[in-house]
Write a protein that holds these residues in place. Structure first.
Motif, PDB file in Angstrom:
ATOM      1  N   ALA A  22      35.079 -36.373   0.573  1.00  0.00           N
ATOM      2  CA  ALA A  22      36.515 -36.238   0.835  1.00  0.00           C
ATOM      3  C   ALA A  22      37.231 -37.572   0.689  1.00  0.00           C
ATOM      4  O   ALA A  22      36.748 -38.602   1.153  1.00  0.00           O
ATOM      5  N   SER A  23      38.384 -37.520   0.057  1.00  0.00           N
ATOM      6  CA  SER A  23      39.191 -38.734  -0.080  1.00  0.00           C
ATOM      7  C   SER A  23      39.863 -39.071   1.248  1.00  0.00           C
ATOM      8  O   SER A  23      39.846 -38.277   2.188  1.00  0.00           O
ATOM      9  N   SER A  24      40.425 -40.248   1.311  1.00  0.00           N
ATOM     10  CA  SER A  24      41.013 -40.740   2.567  1.00  0.00           C
ATOM     11  C   SER A  24      42.537 -40.744   2.570  1.00  0.00           C
ATOM     12  O   SER A  24      43.134 -40.836   3.638  1.00  0.00           O
ATOM     13  N   TRP A  25      43.170 -40.666   1.411  1.00  0.00           N
ATOM     14  CA  TRP A  25      44.633 -40.666   1.353  1.00  0.00           C
ATOM     15  C   TRP A  25      45.192 -39.415   2.020  1.00  0.00           C
ATOM     16  O   TRP A  25      44.582 -38.362   1.951  1.00  0.00           O
ATOM     17  N   HIS A  26      46.365 -39.517   2.619  1.00  0.00           N
ATOM     18  CA  HIS A  26      47.063 -38.392   3.254  1.00  0.00           C
ATOM     19  C   HIS A  26      46.210 -37.807   4.394  1.00  0.00           C
ATOM     20  O   HIS A  26      45.728 -36.684   4.334  1.00  0.00           O
ATOM     21  N   GLU A  27      46.057 -38.613   5.435  1.00  0.00           N
ATOM     22  CA  GLU A  27      45.124 -38.326   6.518  1.00  0.00           C
ATOM     23  C   GLU A  27      45.284 -36.938   7.135  1.00  0.00           C
ATOM     24  O   GLU A  27      44.300 -36.233   7.349  1.00  0.00           O
ATOM     25  N   THR A  28      46.490 -36.511   7.410  1.00  0.00           N
ATOM     26  CA  THR A  28      46.696 -35.204   8.045  1.00  0.00           C
ATOM     27  C   THR A  28      46.207 -34.085   7.144  1.00  0.00           C
ATOM     28  O   THR A  28      45.492 -33.175   7.584  1.00  0.00           O
ATOM     29  N   VAL A  29      46.577 -34.137   5.873  1.00  0.00           N
ATOM     30  CA  VAL A  29      46.142 -33.121   4.919  1.00  0.00           C
ATOM     31  C   VAL A  29      44.616 -33.152   4.801  1.00  0.00           C
ATOM     32  O   VAL A  29      43.952 -32.103   4.837  1.00  0.00           O
ATOM     33  N   MET A  30      44.051 -34.325   4.671  1.00  0.00           N
ATOM     34  CA  MET A  30      42.603 -34.438   4.500  1.00  0.00           C
ATOM     35  C   MET A  30      41.848 -33.962   5.728  1.00  0.00           C
ATOM     36  O   MET A  30      40.803 -33.316   5.605  1.00  0.00           O
ATOM     37  N   ASP A  31      42.346 -34.261   6.907  1.00  0.00           N
ATOM     38  CA  ASP A  31      41.689 -33.770   8.125  1.00  0.00           C
ATOM     39  C   ASP A  31      41.657 -32.247   8.135  1.00  0.00           C
ATOM     40  O   ASP A  31      40.668 -31.635   8.539  1.00  0.00           O
ATOM     41  N   GLY A  32      42.733 -31.622   7.668  1.00  0.00           N
ATOM     42  CA  GLY A  32      42.766 -30.165   7.582  1.00  0.00           C
ATOM     43  C   GLY A  32      41.771 -29.629   6.568  1.00  0.00           C
ATOM     44  O   GLY A  32      41.041 -28.669   6.845  1.00  0.00           O
ATOM     45  N   LEU A  33      41.721 -30.235   5.386  1.00  0.00           N
ATOM     46  CA  LEU A  33      40.794 -29.792   4.350  1.00  0.00           C
ATOM     47  C   LEU A  33      39.342 -29.943   4.803  1.00  0.00           C
ATOM     48  O   LEU A  33      38.528 -29.023   4.636  1.00  0.00           O
ATOM     49  N   VAL A  34      39.029 -31.092   5.372  1.00  0.00           N
ATOM     50  CA  VAL A  34      37.664 -31.330   5.845  1.00  0.00           C
ATOM     51  C   VAL A  34      37.313 -30.348   6.957  1.00  0.00           C
ATOM     52  O   VAL A  34      36.231 -29.756   6.970  1.00  0.00           O
ATOM     53  N   GLY A  35      38.233 -30.149   7.887  1.00  0.00           N
ATOM     54  CA  GLY A  35      37.987 -29.207   8.973  1.00  0.00           C
ATOM     55  C   GLY A  35      37.709 -27.803   8.462  1.00  0.00           C
ATOM     56  O   GLY A  35      36.790 -27.121   8.932  1.00  0.00           O
ATOM     57  N   GLY A  36      38.489 -27.351   7.488  1.00  0.00           N
ATOM     58  CA  GLY A  36      38.276 -26.024   6.913  1.00  0.00           C
ATOM     59  C   GLY A  36      36.929 -25.902   6.231  1.00  0.00           C
ATOM     60  O   GLY A  36      36.229 -24.892   6.379  1.00  0.00           O
ATOM     61  N   ALA A  37      36.545 -26.923   5.475  1.00  0.00           N
ATOM     62  CA  ALA A  37      35.251 -26.899   4.790  1.00  0.00           C
ATOM     63  C   ALA A  37      34.104 -26.886   5.791  1.00  0.00           C
ATOM     64  O   ALA A  37      33.155 -26.103   5.651  1.00  0.00           O
ATOM     65  N   LEU A  38      34.187 -27.736   6.804  1.00  0.00           N
ATOM     66  CA  LEU A  38      33.100 -27.804   7.790  1.00  0.00           C
ATOM     67  C   LEU A  38      32.992 -26.518   8.607  1.00  0.00           C
ATOM     68  O   LEU A  38      31.881 -26.053   8.891  1.00  0.00           O
ATOM     69  N   ARG A  39      34.126 -25.925   8.957  1.00  0.00           N
ATOM     70  CA  ARG A  39      34.093 -24.642   9.679  1.00  0.00           C
ATOM     71  C   ARG A  39      33.442 -23.560   8.825  1.00  0.00           C
ATOM     72  O   ARG A  39      32.591 -22.795   9.300  1.00  0.00           O
TER      73      ARG A  39
END
Length: 156
Positions: A22-39
């Motif tokens: 996962a990239s690090s730019w746009h922290e809020t968006v990335m936290d959501g994407l990572v959270g969805g993938a991990l769930r």
């Protein structure tokens, strides 16, 4: 709206080695994407996916390729590029997209494509899998990677 008609893909990730890059730019968006993938991976039985962060979306292909070559069964690539006032958007989107496709075809390891290419931050937030989002592209990318790994296993 994009997402209309998107399939809901179920898969069994138990026993699979899955890397989430996962990239690090746009922290809020990335936290959501990572959270969805991990769930999604947890729901599909992947007990311990590997999560690694890279600086930006341009760096996704090289790291995804390293995990594919290291014997992982699937890679989930997550990033976001928001259009600005220069051609930088076009170059980064094309390089990351082409690079991820090359990783998958070169290694035979499925790469779940979770790279958002948006005109503005509102579009990205709407696809990030947050409570206020209409779509969860992180989840979709993880599901696609696991489902493709199952298809490849049945062929091999």
């Amino acid at each position: 709206m994009s997402g209309q008609g998107a399939p809901r893909v179920a898969g069994d990730a138990s026993g699979l080695r899955v890397a989430v890059v996962a990239s690090s730019w746009h922290e809020t968006v990335m936290d959501g994407l990572v959270g969805g993938a991990l769930r999604a991976l947890a729901e599909m039985g992947c007990a311990e996916p590997t999560l690694v962060r890279v600086p930006g979306s341009f760096e996704l292909p090289v790291v995804a390729g390293a995990y594919a070559e290291a014997g992982y069964d699937a890679v989930v690539a997550l990033g976001v590029v928001v259009r600005g006032g220069t051609p930088h958007f076009d170059y980064v989107c094309a390089a990351a997209t082409d690079g991820l496709a090359q990783v998958a075809t070169r290694t035979g390891v499925p790469v779940g494509f979770g790279l958002l290419t948006c005109d503005d931050e509102a579009q990205a937030l709407d696809r990030a899998g947050l409570a206020s989002s209409r779509e969860d592209k992180g989840r979709e990318a993880a599901e696609a990677a696991v489902a493709t790994a199952a298809v490849l296993a049945s062929v091999r």
